[in-house]
Design an enzyme around this catalytic site. Structure first.
Site, PDB file in Angstrom:
ATOM      1  N   HIS A 126      37.829  42.818  38.751  1.00  0.00           N
ATOM      2  CA  HIS A 126      38.344  42.817  37.419  1.00  0.00           C
ATOM      3  C   HIS A 126      39.494  41.621  37.046  1.00  0.00           C
ATOM      4  O   HIS A 126      40.338  41.208  37.940  1.00  0.00           O
ATOM      5  CB  HIS A 126      39.013  44.007  37.170  1.00  0.00           C
ATOM      6  CG  HIS A 126      40.098  44.642  38.169  1.00  0.00           C
ATOM      7  ND1 HIS A 126      41.408  43.983  38.024  1.00  0.00           N
ATOM      8  CD2 HIS A 126      40.112  45.009  39.380  1.00  0.00           C
ATOM      9  CE1 HIS A 126      42.101  44.500  38.950  1.00  0.00           C
ATOM     10  NE2 HIS A 126      41.168  45.132  39.818  1.00  0.00           N
ATOM     11  N   ASP A 127      39.418  41.215  35.874  1.00  0.00           N
ATOM     12  CA  ASP A 127      40.414  40.268  35.393  1.00  0.00           C
ATOM     13  C   ASP A 127      40.444  38.837  35.995  1.00  0.00           C
ATOM     14  O   ASP A 127      41.548  38.279  35.804  1.00  0.00           O
ATOM     15  CB  ASP A 127      41.940  40.896  35.619  1.00  0.00           C
ATOM     16  CG  ASP A 127      41.921  42.209  34.911  1.00  0.00           C
ATOM     17  OD1 ASP A 127      41.777  42.275  33.515  1.00  0.00           O
ATOM     18  OD2 ASP A 127      42.126  43.167  35.672  1.00  0.00           O
ATOM     19  N   GLY A 144      41.047  41.032  42.580  1.00  0.00           N
ATOM     20  CA  GLY A 144      41.450  41.164  40.921  1.00  0.00           C
ATOM     21  C   GLY A 144      42.435  40.016  40.687  1.00  0.00           C
ATOM     22  O   GLY A 144      43.239  39.698  41.256  1.00  0.00           O
TER      23      GLY A 144
END
Length: 264
Positions: A126-127, A144
């Protein structure tokens, strides 16, 4: 396949009503394309791929079998907020790649640029934000919030710690674990390669090697790895042991036929 061709969807695939597929898109057997997914022209999905939204995918991408794209972030803080994934054009995702959407606290998006190759079992968390023209070899993993510049190569089993940045044109060597920022143009290699630690005695016993055969292999190991001899001296000693042991002859033949340096 031309840009005017209708999407080709296998009868076993599930495409939700809220998904938008461009011209010439191909969806293979047992795929799932979820609500909020937008796919550009001529992108293809091999069997058993899943894509969850909100996810935007550009044109001419290839997803091989079992990719899991746009899944929820693996972050306990994620509470179901709207987050997204954006993928550019002409990327190749090999088998079992996983790419997660962003988190509300991390900017709400994950992005991948154009012309990247992500090989089998790679993971983009994520991100993360990945540039263009990158190659991620098998099992390379981004935690992340990682940012990767253009033309970066991650070798097999490389792992990048969360919040790190990898500058453009950097090369991360096989099995390297990165826990800090890597400036552009650098090459990173881990020094802790595996070292010989004896012979596989238990495995040989299970395969029916008797004590005499194992003893000869142990003598060969000691000559090569524990005697302090040079490689040439050790090869002479191995040849002597091999005169009475077919196993050691195999051992010696393997050493003499190699192109890479011998692991010692």
């Amino acid at each position: 396949m031309t840009d005017t061709a209708a999407p080709a969807i296998h009868p076993t695939a599930v495409v939700e009503a809220g998904a938008k597929l461009g011209a010439g898109v191909r969806v293979g057997a047992f795929c799932y394309i979820g609500d909020g997914v937008e796919v550009g022209d001529n992108t293809s999905f091999g069997p058993h791929c899943s894509v969850q939204g909100p996810t935007r995918i550009g044109r001419d991408n290839r997803f091989h079998g079992h990719c899991a794209i746009g899944g929820e972030p693996q972050d306990k803080k994620y509470a179901g907020e709207r987050v997204e994934l954006a993928i550019g054009d002409r990327n190749v995702f090999r088998e079992f790649c996983t790419v997660n959407r962003g988190t509300g606290g991390g900017g709400s998006s994950t992005s991948i640029g154009n012309d990247n190759w992500l090989l089998a079992y790679t993971h983009v968390a994520h991100d993360c934000h990945v540039g263009s023209h990158c190659v991620f070899s098998n099992n390379a993993t981004l935690a992340g919030h990682v940012t990767v510049g253009d033309h970066v190569i991650l070798s097999g089993f490389a792992g990048i710690h969360q919040f790190c940045r990898i500058g453009a044109h950097a090369f991360i060597g096989m099995g390297a674990f990165v826990n800090g920022d890597v400036p552009p143009f650098l090459m990173v290699a881990q020094e802790g390669y595996g070292k010989p630690r004896g012979i596989n005695s238990e495995g040989l016993k299970r395969r029916g090697f008797d004590a005499a055969r194992i003893g000869a292999i142990k003598r060969a190991y000691r000559a090569l790895y524990m005697s302090g001899a040079s490689l040439e001296e050790a090869r002479t000693r191995l040849a002597e042991i091999a005169s009475d042991s077919a196993d050691v002859r195999v051992f010696l033949d393997f050493i003499e036929s190699g192109d890479r340096p011998l692991l010692r």
